[in-house]
Design an enzyme around this catalytic site. Structure first.
Site, short mmCIF file in Angstrom:
data_model
loop_
_atom_site.label_atom_id
_atom_site.label_comp_id
_atom_site.label_asym_id
_atom_site.label_seq_id
_atom_site.Cartn_x
_atom_site.Cartn_y
_atom_site.Cartn_z
N PRO A 129 0.82 -1.23 0.00
CA PRO A 129 0.00 0.00 0.00
C PRO A 129 0.85 1.27 0.00
O PRO A 129 0.47 2.27 -0.58
CB PRO A 129 -0.83 -0.13 1.28
CG PRO A 129 -0.92 -1.61 1.51
CD PRO A 129 0.36 -2.19 1.01
N ALA A 131 4.23 1.35 -1.00
CA ALA A 131 5.44 1.23 -1.83
C ALA A 131 5.14 0.50 -3.13
O ALA A 131 4.92 -0.72 -3.13
CB ALA A 131 6.54 0.49 -1.07
N THR A 159 -1.79 -9.05 -9.27
CA THR A 159 -2.54 -9.65 -10.38
C THR A 159 -2.65 -11.15 -10.18
O THR A 159 -1.64 -11.83 -9.95
CB THR A 159 -1.81 -9.36 -11.72
OG1 THR A 159 -1.70 -7.96 -11.88
CG2 THR A 159 -2.58 -9.94 -12.91
N GLN A 280 -8.26 14.24 -44.32
CA GLN A 280 -6.84 14.09 -43.98
C GLN A 280 -6.62 13.97 -42.46
O GLN A 280 -5.73 13.24 -42.01
CB GLN A 280 -6.06 15.29 -44.53
CG GLN A 280 -4.57 15.06 -44.51
CD GLN A 280 -3.82 16.28 -44.99
OE1 GLN A 280 -3.94 17.36 -44.41
NE2 GLN A 280 -3.07 16.13 -46.06
N GLU A 364 4.25 -2.77 -13.85
CA GLU A 364 5.62 -3.13 -14.28
C GLU A 364 6.53 -1.90 -14.35
O GLU A 364 7.44 -1.84 -15.18
CB GLU A 364 5.60 -3.84 -15.63
CG GLU A 364 4.91 -5.16 -15.63
CD GLU A 364 5.71 -6.20 -14.88
OE1 GLU A 364 6.87 -6.42 -15.22
OE2 GLU A 364 5.16 -6.75 -13.92
N GLN A 368 6.86 7.09 -15.95
CA GLN A 368 7.84 8.01 -15.34
C GLN A 368 9.06 7.21 -14.85
O GLN A 368 10.20 7.63 -15.04
CB GLN A 368 7.21 8.79 -14.16
CG GLN A 368 6.16 9.81 -14.54
CD GLN A 368 4.84 9.18 -14.99
OE1 GLN A 368 4.40 8.18 -14.43
NE2 GLN A 368 4.21 9.76 -15.99
C1 LIG Z 1 -4.09 -3.51 -12.20
C2 LIG Z 1 -2.76 -3.56 -11.51
C3 LIG Z 1 -2.07 -4.76 -11.45
C4 LIG Z 1 -0.84 -4.83 -10.79
N1 LIG Z 1 -0.20 -6.05 -10.65
C5 LIG Z 1 0.87 -6.16 -9.83
C6 LIG Z 1 1.43 -7.45 -9.50
O1 LIG Z 1 1.01 -8.49 -10.02
N2 LIG Z 1 2.45 -7.51 -8.60
C7 LIG Z 1 2.96 -6.39 -8.01
O2 LIG Z 1 3.86 -6.52 -7.20
N3 LIG Z 1 2.46 -5.16 -8.30
C8 LIG Z 1 1.43 -5.01 -9.17
N4 LIG Z 1 0.89 -3.78 -9.46
C9 LIG Z 1 1.47 -2.59 -8.84
C10 LIG Z 1 2.14 -1.66 -9.82
O3 LIG Z 1 3.36 -2.19 -10.26
C11 LIG Z 1 2.28 -0.29 -9.12
O4 LIG Z 1 0.96 0.24 -8.99
C12 LIG Z 1 3.17 0.65 -9.86
O5 LIG Z 1 4.51 0.22 -9.82
C13 LIG Z 1 3.09 2.07 -9.31
O6 LIG Z 1 3.21 2.10 -7.92
P1 LIG Z 1 2.15 2.92 -7.04
O7 LIG Z 1 0.80 2.52 -7.49
O8 LIG Z 1 2.50 2.73 -5.62
O9 LIG Z 1 2.36 4.42 -7.47
P2 LIG Z 1 3.42 5.43 -6.81
O10 LIG Z 1 4.75 4.79 -6.74
O11 LIG Z 1 2.83 5.99 -5.57
O12 LIG Z 1 3.45 6.58 -7.93
C14 LIG Z 1 2.44 7.56 -8.05
C15 LIG Z 1 2.82 8.49 -9.20
O13 LIG Z 1 4.09 9.12 -8.91
C16 LIG Z 1 5.03 8.83 -9.92
N5 LIG Z 1 6.34 8.62 -9.30
C17 LIG Z 1 6.64 7.89 -8.20
N6 LIG Z 1 7.95 7.93 -7.95
C18 LIG Z 1 8.50 8.69 -8.93
C19 LIG Z 1 9.82 9.09 -9.26
N7 LIG Z 1 10.86 8.69 -8.52
N8 LIG Z 1 10.02 9.88 -10.33
C20 LIG Z 1 8.96 10.27 -11.11
N9 LIG Z 1 7.69 9.92 -10.85
C21 LIG Z 1 7.48 9.13 -9.80
C22 LIG Z 1 4.52 7.54 -10.60
O14 LIG Z 1 5.00 7.43 -11.93
C23 LIG Z 1 3.02 7.74 -10.51
O15 LIG Z 1 2.61 8.55 -11.59
C24 LIG Z 1 -0.29 -3.67 -10.18
C25 LIG Z 1 -1.00 -2.46 -10.25
C26 LIG Z 1 -2.21 -2.41 -10.88
C27 LIG Z 1 -2.95 -1.09 -10.89
#
Ligand SMILES: Cc1cc2nc3c(=O)[nH]c(=O)nc-3n(C[C@H](O)[C@H](O)[C@H](O)COP(=O)(O)OP(=O)(O)OC[C@H]3O[C@@H](n4cnc5c(N)ncnc54)[C@H](O)[C@@H]3O)c2cc1C
Length: 383
Positions: A129, A131, A159, A280, A364, A368
């Site tokens: 939640p 990270a 997933t 076009q 994945e 960004q």
């Molecule tokens: C439908 C779905 C399926 C998924 N499946 C899996 C799975 O099977 N296994 C698994 O482990 N995870 C899974 N994920 C998790 C997914 O990999 C993460 O949601 C993703 O990596 C982003 O992390 P976060 O949601 O915590 O966003 P955050 O890390 O909180 O990011 C929020 C925003 O800030 C930006 N941001 C954050 N840090 C930086 C930075 N350093 N520089 C620039 N921009 C930044 C991000 O690009 C994003 O726009 C899944 C997510 C979804 C929605």
């Protein structure tokens, strides 16, 4: 071979055709049903299992198809053309298996590869939640005890979590060492203390289930550690190098579908006495779609091929993932525009494509984060 002649071998053509037929005959006709009901597409998964499509990256000696990443990418694009919710549900097991392929012992590979070949599903548990992008920020803890580890923590957005019978899980065994103190484990779903939350309601890819996995005082024997203590972060990063071309291929399949739908519709639909592609503005929009689908495909094929050669491919895998995801999103939005008012209606296919496309820019590693990796690769190393 691609890279020299850009050709496919007869076997590669065969597996590509098999996936194309499967997408057209089994996935596409059922896509609307699973999108509307949010049911897990078990009937399609079972048929995919019979063809080996859920064990594509499991080597043959453990019962899988043993495809190269390049071949997986060929198949993945075709399946995604049918529906990316269904193709994600099919490919999630391959992702859950990757840490075992990369760092597992012979016994792990035999046991869990065999289980996948027999029809069991797996899921990959990194995100928490608090990270997602920052993998090193996970809080899940694995405390050493006699004979094993006690895992406590909470994973989210996983997933295939509800259907998987085992998980690859990342947790800290030594938080003091920062990311060098993270370790990977195999956790069977039926282990005491493991529970799965209700699946999330999502914008798109409804056929693919996404849920949280909770670990409460879960005892994992030493034998379920992947590699050695402290290897977890490295394993997770190696997984991304191998998984990103496959995710890019999913985005390309979706973009190709949007392009195909637009070509069909722009010939049928007329305005001001002309087929709309003859305006076009519409013709050029579709030309851009075709160019970018092809460019994304070439980047993705190259990245998968490099991984297969054992060549470092982090930068190009990020090129492929970000380029394919960003263009799939733009192409899907433009496809709705090409369809006009009908594009906004769920009875036409492009509305679903637009909802399904968004996730490719997020999972994945977000678009960004891919750019951060590219900057690091460009500037962080002496050239
Ligand atoms: C439908 C779905 C399926 C998924 N499946 C899996 C799975 O099977 N296994 C698994 O482990 N995870 C899974 N994920 C998790 C997914 O990999 C993460 O949601 C993703 O990596 C982003 O992390 P976060 O949601 O915590 O966003 P955050 O890390 O909180 O990011 C929020 C925003 O800030 C930006 N941001 C954050 N840090 C930086 C930075 N350093 N520089 C620039 N921009 C930044 C991000 O690009 C994003 O726009 C899944 C997510 C979804 C929605």
């Amino acid at each position: 071979m691609i890279g020299t002649s850009f050709g496919l071998t007869d076997e590669q053509r065969e597996i590509q055709q098999l996936a194309r037929d499967f997408a057209r005959n089994e996935i596409a006709p059922a896509a609307e049903h699973f999108d509307k009901t949010h049911e897990f597409p078990w009937p399609i998964i079972k048929k995919a299992q019979e063809l080996g499509l859920t064990s594509m990256n499991v080597p043959e000696q453990y019962g899988g198809l043993g495809l190269s990443l390049f071949e997986e990418v060929l198949v993945g694009e075709e399946l995604a053309w049918g529906c990316t919710g269904v193709s994600t549900a099919i490919s999630a097991t391959g992702l859950g298996w990757l840490p075992i392929l990369i760092a597992g012992s012979e016994a792990h590979k035999e046991a869990y590869g065999g289980r996948i070949a027999d029809g069991e599903l797996a899921a990959y548990c990194v995100t928490e939640p608090e990270a997602g992008s920052n993998v090193a920020g996970i809080k899940t803890n694995a405390r050493k005890v006699d004979g094993g580890y006690i895992i406590n923590g909470r994973k989210t957005f996983i997933t295939g979590a509800p259907e998987a019978s085992f998980y690859t899980v990342f947790a800290y065994t030594d938080r003091e060492k920062k990311h060098k103190g993270m370790s990977g484990f195999i956790v069977d779903r039926d282990t005491e203390g493991v529970s799965v939350t209700k699946p999330f309601d999502k914008l798109g890819q409804h056929a693919s289930s996404t849920a949280g996995v909770i670990f409460e005082d879960v005892f994992i024997p030493d034998e379920k550690l992947l590699g050695s203590e402290g290897m977890g972060f490295l394993i997770a990063m190696k997984v991304f190098d191998k998984s990103r071309p496959g995710t890019a291929a999913g985005a390309i399949g979706l973009a190709q579908r949007a392009l195909d739908e637009c070509i069909r519709y722009a010939k049928e639909r007329e305005s001001f006495g002309k087929q709309i592609f003859q305006h076009q503005a519409i013709g050029h929009m579709i030309a851009d779609m075709a160019m970018n689908v092809e460019a994304a495909r070439l980047l993705t094929h190259k990245s998968a091929w490099l991984v297969d050669q054992g060549t470092p491919a982090t930068k190009i895998a990020s090129f492929a993932k970000a380029f394919s995801a960003d263009h799939a999103m733009k192409i899907a939005v433009d496809a709705v525009q090409v369809f006009g008012g009908y594009g906004f209606m769920s009875e036409y296919p492009v509305e679903k494509l637009m909802r399904d496309a968004k996730i490719f820019q997020i999972y994945e590693g977000t678009s960004q984060i891919q750019r951060n990796i590219i900057v690091r690769e460009l500037f962080g190393k002496s050239r």
